[in-house]
Design an enzyme around this catalytic site. Structure first.
Site, PDB file in Angstrom:
ATOM      1  CG  MET A  56      -1.900  -1.211   1.139  1.00 17.22           C
ATOM      2  SD  MET A  56      -3.468  -0.936   1.957  1.00 17.22           S
ATOM      3  CE  MET A  56      -2.947  -0.674   3.629  1.00 17.22           C
ATOM      4  N   GLY A  57       2.167   1.065  -0.346  1.00 21.00           N
ATOM      5  CA  GLY A  57       3.053   2.215  -0.495  1.00 21.00           C
ATOM      6  C   GLY A  57       3.579   2.758   0.816  1.00 21.00           C
ATOM      7  CG  HIS A 115       8.510   0.338   6.105  1.00 17.68           C
ATOM      8  ND1 HIS A 115       8.906  -0.978   6.153  1.00 17.68           N
ATOM      9  CD2 HIS A 115       7.156   0.330   6.269  1.00 17.68           C
ATOM     10  CE1 HIS A 115       7.863  -1.752   6.347  1.00 17.68           C
ATOM     11  NE2 HIS A 115       6.778  -0.989   6.410  1.00 17.68           N
ATOM     12  N   GLY A 155      11.421  -2.433   5.582  1.00 16.28           N
ATOM     13  CA  GLY A 155      10.799  -3.761   5.552  1.00 16.28           C
ATOM     14  C   GLY A 155      10.325  -4.110   4.139  1.00 16.28           C
ATOM     15  CG  HIS A 156       7.193  -1.881   2.147  1.00 17.19           C
ATOM     16  ND1 HIS A 156       6.948  -0.740   2.862  1.00 17.19           N
ATOM     17  CD2 HIS A 156       6.036  -2.593   2.155  1.00 17.19           C
ATOM     18  CE1 HIS A 156       5.676  -0.748   3.279  1.00 17.19           C
ATOM     19  NE2 HIS A 156       5.117  -1.856   2.876  1.00 17.19           N
ATOM     20  CE  LYS A 198       3.628  -4.471  10.033  1.00 18.87           C
ATOM     21  NZ  LYS A 198       2.186  -4.422  10.384  1.00 18.87           N
ATOM     22  CD  GLN A 218      -1.795  -8.954   4.077  1.00 19.68           C
ATOM     23  OE1 GLN A 218      -2.650  -8.105   4.118  1.00 19.68           O
ATOM     24  NE2 GLN A 218      -0.534  -8.672   3.805  1.00 19.68           N
ATOM     25  CB  SER A 261       4.074  -0.730  10.543  1.00 21.71           C
ATOM     26  OG  SER A 261       2.803  -0.263  10.149  1.00 21.71           O
TER      27      SER A 261
HETATM   28  O1  PAF Z   1       0.008  -5.913   3.349  1.00 25.20           O
HETATM   29  C1  PAF Z   1      -0.434  -4.960   2.669  1.00 25.20           C
HETATM   30  O2  PAF Z   1       0.229  -3.935   2.494  1.00 25.20           O
HETATM   31  C2  PAF Z   1      -1.817  -5.075   2.042  1.00 25.20           C
HETATM   32  O3  PAF Z   1      -2.696  -5.751   2.870  1.00 25.20           O
HETATM   33  C3  PAF Z   1      -1.774  -5.695   0.642  1.00 25.20           C
HETATM   34  C4  PAF Z   1      -1.283  -7.140   0.677  1.00 25.20           C
HETATM   35  C5  PAF Z   1      -0.879  -4.886  -0.266  1.00 25.20           C
HETATM   36  C6  PAF Z   1      -3.183  -5.711   0.038  1.00 25.20           C
HETATM   37  O4  PAF Z   1      -3.683  -4.424  -0.098  1.00 25.20           O
END
Ligand code: PAF
Length: 287
Positions: free
Chosen positions: A30-31, A34, A36-37, A149, A153, A185
């Site tokens: 979701m942009g 950081h 972690g991404h 984290k 999900q 996060s």
């Molecule tokens: O983990 C996230 O950032 C969101 O839940 C995802 C997987 C991009 C879905 O919108």
């Protein structure tokens, strides 16, 4: 790095890459990236020839009164960071294209979506599985990387992939932490002053739980009591739940007799909601 906003262009690009024999890796986000991404992108890079990052703040996974409106957004910064981490394509779709006004199809993993986070965010996982399946159809990846984290999900997405026969390998990459242990996060930007220092108590509680298990404790009531004691030292933290559950079924565990198990925690500091977890593996339980 290529920026794509159009769904059909993304699909055509994915088709071409597949014909060329390229293995496509995908990191949905979701942009407001950081470190972690960026770890997820690196893990993806190791596994695949082409790395695609999506940036889409998905309205369907926010409940009424949640932070959709104030969720941090900075697509230009995201693009620069993604390029620095070796991303090949950044896909930034428009909300109206992802969800045409008359769209009426939803994807839901029943059961798993109602547990833990689902009790506090009843429509959240339906929004996640709907958008992730949409994105899988658009990006057409061979593999997709999610962060530990958001462990529930990741478990739900694995189940969706299995049930719907998506031919996609799901990889779960470790959580990146700040120096004091706070899980990274995008929502950490909401934390200010004492809230930010208080937030480190979540990871401290998880470490204490791990130490108790390593020391031989198997009764989860005792493990949770240790976590509660640690959290009690930070009265501004409002606990939603601390739990020990099976890493695949998400069922609550009373006595730990097999691995892996997840120790998870969710709490609020002011109007910021934080989640964190640790996975206890076989070596710790057998030692
Ligand atoms: O983990 C996230 O950032 C969101 O839940 C995802 C997987 C991009 C879905 O919108």
């Amino acid at each position: 790095m290529q920026r794509i906003t159009d769904i059909q262009e993304m699909q055509r690009t994915a088709d071409r890459l597949r014909i060329e024999g390229k293995r496509i890796g995908f990191v949905p986000t979701m942009g407001f990236l950081h470190a972690g991404h960026l770890d997820l992108l690196r893990v993806c890079r190791e596994q695949c020839d082409i790395v695609v990052l999506s940036v889409f703040v998905n309205p369907a996974q926010f409940g009424k009164g949640e932070d959709f409106g104030r969720y941090p957004r900075d697509p230009d910064r995201d693009e620069a960071l993604a390029a620095s981490a070796g991303c090949d394509i950044v896909f930034i779709p428009n909300s109206e294209d992802i969800y045409p006004p008359d769209a009426s199809t939803r994807v839901e993993v029943e059961g798993l979506s109602e547990l833990w986070e689902g009790r506090f965010r009843p429509t959240h996982f339906r929004g996640v599985t709907t958008v992730v399946s949409l994105l899988f159809h658009i990006v057409k990846p061979h593999c997709a990387v999610f962060g530990q984290k958001d462990i529930q999900q990741a478990v739900i997405i694995r189940r969706m992939v299995r049930d719907l026969h998506f031919d996609i390998e799901i990889i779960v990459a470790p959580t990146r932490r700040e120096n004091d242990g706070l899980a990274m996060s995008s929502r950490n930007t909401y934390l200010a002053g004492s809230g930010r220092s208080d937030a480190a108590v979540l990871s401290r509680a998880l470490r204490l739980a791990e130490q108790a298990i390593a020391g031989g404790e198997r009764n989860t009531a005792m493990i949770l009591a240790i976590m509660h004691d640690e959290l009690a030292g930070s009265p501004d933290i409002k606990l939603d739940y601390a739990a020990v559950f099976d890493a695949e079924t998400l069922e609550e565990i009373i006595v730990i007799d097999k691995a892996p198990v997840v120790i998870a925690i969710a709490a609020r500091i002011g109007n910021t909601r934080l989640i964190d977890n640790t996975i206890v593996k076989g070596e710790t339980i057998e030692s």
